[in-house]
Design a protein around this motif. Structure first.
Motif, mmCIF file in Angstrom:
data_model
loop_
_atom_site.group_PDB
_atom_site.id
_atom_site.type_symbol
_atom_site.label_atom_id
_atom_site.label_comp_id
_atom_site.label_asym_id
_atom_site.label_seq_id
_atom_site.Cartn_x
_atom_site.Cartn_y
_atom_site.Cartn_z
ATOM 1 N N MET B 1 -176.273 119.562 -65.188
ATOM 2 C CA MET B 1 -177.295 120.265 -65.945
ATOM 3 C C MET B 1 -177.932 121.364 -65.090
ATOM 4 N N GLU B 2 -178.102 122.518 -65.674
ATOM 5 C CA GLU B 2 -178.710 123.632 -64.953
ATOM 6 C C GLU B 2 -180.217 123.427 -64.882
ATOM 7 N N LYS B 3 -180.749 123.618 -63.728
ATOM 8 C CA LYS B 3 -182.198 123.543 -63.625
ATOM 9 C C LYS B 3 -182.785 124.903 -63.932
ATOM 10 N N ASN B 4 -183.845 124.898 -64.690
ATOM 11 C CA ASN B 4 -184.456 126.158 -65.051
ATOM 12 C C ASN B 4 -185.837 126.212 -64.426
ATOM 13 N N TYR B 5 -185.941 126.884 -63.293
ATOM 14 C CA TYR B 5 -187.239 126.952 -62.665
ATOM 15 C C TYR B 5 -187.804 128.355 -62.658
ATOM 16 N N ASP B 6 -187.308 129.187 -63.565
ATOM 17 C CA ASP B 6 -187.943 130.481 -63.644
ATOM 18 C C ASP B 6 -189.352 130.231 -64.156
ATOM 19 N N HIS B 7 -190.260 131.038 -63.677
ATOM 20 C CA HIS B 7 -191.677 130.774 -63.891
ATOM 21 C C HIS B 7 -192.049 130.764 -65.375
ATOM 22 N N GLU B 8 -191.587 131.751 -66.122
ATOM 23 C CA GLU B 8 -191.937 131.824 -67.542
ATOM 24 C C GLU B 8 -191.465 130.590 -68.295
ATOM 25 N N GLY B 9 -190.206 130.201 -68.032
ATOM 26 C CA GLY B 9 -189.645 129.023 -68.687
ATOM 27 C C GLY B 9 -190.463 127.794 -68.384
ATOM 28 N N TYR B 10 -190.855 127.642 -67.136
ATOM 29 C CA TYR B 10 -191.595 126.467 -66.715
ATOM 30 C C TYR B 10 -192.958 126.399 -67.399
ATOM 31 N N LEU B 11 -193.534 127.569 -67.627
ATOM 32 C CA LEU B 11 -194.861 127.596 -68.235
ATOM 33 C C LEU B 11 -194.826 127.222 -69.708
ATOM 34 N N ASN B 12 -193.649 127.291 -70.326
ATOM 35 C CA ASN B 12 -193.564 127.008 -71.759
ATOM 36 C C ASN B 12 -193.067 125.602 -72.071
ATOM 37 N N MET B 13 -192.912 124.772 -71.034
ATOM 38 C CA MET B 13 -192.396 123.437 -71.278
ATOM 39 C C MET B 13 -193.445 122.529 -71.923
ATOM 40 N N GLU B 14 -192.947 121.581 -72.723
ATOM 41 C CA GLU B 14 -193.829 120.570 -73.304
ATOM 42 C C GLU B 14 -193.799 119.312 -72.437
ATOM 43 N N LEU B 15 -194.792 118.460 -72.625
ATOM 44 C CA LEU B 15 -194.864 117.209 -71.879
ATOM 45 C C LEU B 15 -194.616 116.041 -72.828
ATOM 46 N N LEU B 16 -193.663 115.189 -72.488
ATOM 47 C CA LEU B 16 -193.428 113.980 -73.284
ATOM 48 C C LEU B 16 -193.644 112.763 -72.394
#
Lengths: 301, 425
Positions: B1-16
């Protein structure tokens, strides 16, 4: 319909502010433990958010091992001045001078364990009933079991097998005379969360976190700063290299990593690709399988 | 699985937040290990460390349970004593796992883990099917109003990936869960050991056309889990800056427990009953236009009203129940049994009170869901319905309407221990 949804960093921020406000509301005399590291800087930032526009309603306290990086203490003092904080410094050197603890000897001597005595004395001396710390559950396996509100008896001991259940977001800070609490508002943050948030909120941190040139000693795979307070071991050669610190603690036990990450963005991509835990460079955790648990039981935070 | 740590992407993640439950040995630790490992959340030094310990103990392969067992006693006894929290992230979401022990006597830990979860992952051993523990775990998940339950029928490799076995267990679970009030229940056949349908689709079960576990975890709709209808703002702390620029400032700090608040809204303050309007919603980075759960904000009102911690700001035309006589479903957490007619301290939102236990109505036999009205002693790990009277009114909603304003904890006044977890009905 409009979606009312918080992003995960905002949800963590909100949770931490909630915890910090509960501490201020439930305790008479709390204190925020401040090491100068990024996690305690984050806690302080969240405390400012929690009480704005009022000032943070409790003092911050640094347990000074006397073996700190100068960058850390300078950063601490300028931050305290800038934000007009009530800063308390409790010194391990004082505890040694007063004969309460004895300095460890040998090449691996460290003041990490001695800190516990200074911390407990400072808590008792200041009459503090709750000490807020920047520990995270993802840091270390004993910390994965820690509560937001962690009850300590009059000896400051942590009883991992007999912790109060913590349900929903209702925190039970009731205590008997002499007992006190530790509170951990950023329990649910990971190392990556902290870095992303620091970048997003533009929070100043000490230069030690960014890549710089420094004279280092390689000891059993841990890169330690070759400072005056690091006991020398025969045959060790100090070497100049490009490093940065992933955690900031006592000079004698905080390992650095070779790195060229000199911006927050570069640190984030380094953290994302690293295969070693953040505390992997901490000699203090390597003493045994359960060194953190043992220290916590004695009252370490 | 590719990790996506670009800043914008990280800021839009939801928490489960999810909790895991299962009996001893049905592969819970292996599954968590698999999720952590496949999402690259296990570090090299952690892996080396547990490999070393597994070898020293003479175990076959790597014991992934060692990752979650944090305490010395747990590692020595090979059991999990306490709830452990684990973290991992994919490009879409960040996950917090409350990993709870499977032993019968640890119901209290499951309740603790379930109290903050949006989703429960319940493991069922395909060889044994639905057992008592499965019923117990499903019941607790539904009692705690976890909105989503995923049943993972695990160890499919040990039943030859047989569709009939899966279907039989699914039918049994369906029959049982129809008695519960959880809306969103999913089933999937997996092998945590071999990774079938965990992150990658199984090549061994062509007959299963549904999503993988990771896909479900990443996409299950959680945005509607909070109550956005009934405006509830319990006051945590009153902000009075001692600064000239904020001379007359009086802000009410809290975390929104329900509904959406906006400046200009007509509100009512409980218990005083005074009406006012929201003047502003303030944060360190400036005023904001609306506040909804679970945001922590500071609110100011148009009128100068005496408000303190424990009070609640609500909407004029939508108020919670206000009462001293409350019916509660309680889960008992302490070795000392519930004392009928006993007095306890209670905490409800930001409000402290005391209460007396007026009556134990029944105790639930957690395996049969039978309501026992004869033997009503509520011991540790028991669940029962009680009636209490509090020293002062509480402002509450039913737990199935709002998990924040519907929950209450009971504290032993002699030891200060948290002894009971209550859900208001």
């Amino acid at each position: 319909m409009k979606s009312y949804n918080l992003t995960h960093l905002r949800e963590l921020e909100s949770e931490s502010m909630y915890v910090i406000r509960e501490v201020a509301a439930q305790f008479e005399n709390p204190v925020l433990l401040f090491s100068g590291g990024k996690d305690s800087i984050l806690c302080l930032h969240l405390a400012r958010k929690a009480f704005y526009p009022a000032a943070v309603p409790f003092p911050i306290m640094h347990i000074d091992t006397g073996h700190n990086f100068t960058e850390t203490t300078e950063f601490r003092d300028s931050l305290a001045k800038k934000l007009d904080l009530n800063l308390i410094v409790a010194s391990v050197q004082d505890s040694i001078n007063e004969g309460k603890v004895q300095e460890e000897t040998g090449v691996n001597a460290s003041r990490i364990r001695l800190q516990t005595t200074t911390l407990l004395d400072a808590i008792e001396g200041g009459g503090f009933d709750c000490a807020i710390g920047g520990a995270r559950r993802d840091e270390e396996k004993a910390r994965a079991k820690e509560r937001f509100f962690s009850h300590r008896d009059e000896f400051g001991q942590w009883e991992p097998k007999n912790q109060r259940p913590e349900l929903w977001n209702i925190f039970n800070g009731k205590k008997n005379m002499g007992d006190h609490f530790r509170a951990f508002p950023i329990s649910n943050w990971t190392e990556m969360d902290v870095w992303q948030y620091i970048l997003h909120e533009n929070i100043p941190i000490p230069n030690l976190y960014f890549a710089h040139e420094r004279e280092m000693v390689d000891r059993n795979g841990v890169l330690l700063y070759n400072s005056d307070v690091l006991p020398n071991k025969d045959g060790e050669v100090a070497e100049k290299m490009q490093v940065r610190f992933r955690t900031i603690g006592d000079i004698t036990s905080t390992g650095a990593v070779k790195s060229s990450a000199d911006t927050l963005e570069k640190i984030i991509s380094e953290v994302a690709s690293t295969r070693v835990t953040e505390r992997g460079g901490r000699a203090d955790d390597k003493r045994s399988e359960s060194s953190m648990e043992d220290r916590k039981k004695e009252g370490y935070f | 699985m590719e990790k996506n740590y670009d800043h914008e992407g990280y800021l839009n993640m939801e928490l489960l937040r999810f909790t895991t439950a299962g009996s001893v040995d049905d592969g819970k630790s292996t599954l968590i290990g698999r999720l952590l490992y496949d999402s690259k959340s296990i570090f090299q030094d952690q892996l080396e460390n547990i490999t070393k310990i597994s070898e020293r103990r003479g175990e076959e392969g790597i014991n992934l349970a060692l990752l979650t067992d944090g305490l010395k006693a747990e590692r020595e006894q090979g059991i999990t004593i306490d709830v452990a929290y684990r973290y991992f992230a994919t490009p879409k979401r960040k996950f917090i796992i409350a990993d709870t022990p499977g032993h019968i006597e640890y119901t209290r830990n499951m309740v603790t883990g379930a109290s903050s979860a949006n989703l429960a992952l319940i493991l069922v051993d395909a060889r044994h099917g639905m057992v008592e523990q499965t019923c117990r775990h499903s019941f607790i998940a539904s009692l705690l109003q976890i909105p989503h339950i995923i049943f993972c029928i695990n160890k499919m490799d040990l039943v030859d990936y047989d569709e009939k076995v899966y279907q039989k267990i699914k039918d049994d679970l369906d029959a049982f869960t129809s008695k519960l009030n959880t809306q969103d229940i999913r089933y999937l056949p997996i092998s945590a050991l071999n990774g079938d349908n965990v992150v990658d689709r199984s090549k061994n079960m062509d007959w299963y056309q549904g999503p993988t576990l990771m896909y479900l975890l990443e996409t299950i709709h959680i945005a509607s889990d909070e109550n956005h209808l009934d405006c509830r703002f319990p006051i945590q702390y009153v902000i009075r800056p001692q600064k000239d620029e904020f001379h007359d400032y009086r802000g009410y700090a809290g975390r929104v427990a329900g509904g959406v608040f906006k400046p200009g809204d007509d509100v009512k303050v409980l218990p005083s009953g005074f009406s006012s309007k929201v003047k502003s919603i303030d944060t360190l980075t400036g005023p904001i236009e609306e506040a909804f759960p679970p945001m922590s904000v500071t609110m100011t009102l148009e009128d100068d009203i005496d408000i303190s911690r424990g009070d609640m700001i609500v909407r004029e035309n939508n108020v919670p129940e206000v009462s001293q006589d409350i019916d509660v479903m309680i889960c008992w957490l302490n070795k000392t049994s519930l004392k009928s007619n006993g007095k306890y301290a209670v905490k409800h939102t930001s409000r402290d009170a005391r209460c007396i236990i007026k009556e134990v109505v029944y105790r639930i036999n957690i395996n049969t869901l039978h309501r026992d009205q004869e033997d009503k002693e509520i011991k540790m790990n028991d669940i029962g319905r009680i009636k209490i009277r509090t020293t002062q009114p509480l402002f509450f909603d039913k737990y199935n309407r709002n998990r924040i304003t519907g929950s209450i904890i009971f504290i032993d006044e002699a030891t200060n221990a948290t002894v009971g977890a209550g859900m208001i009905i």
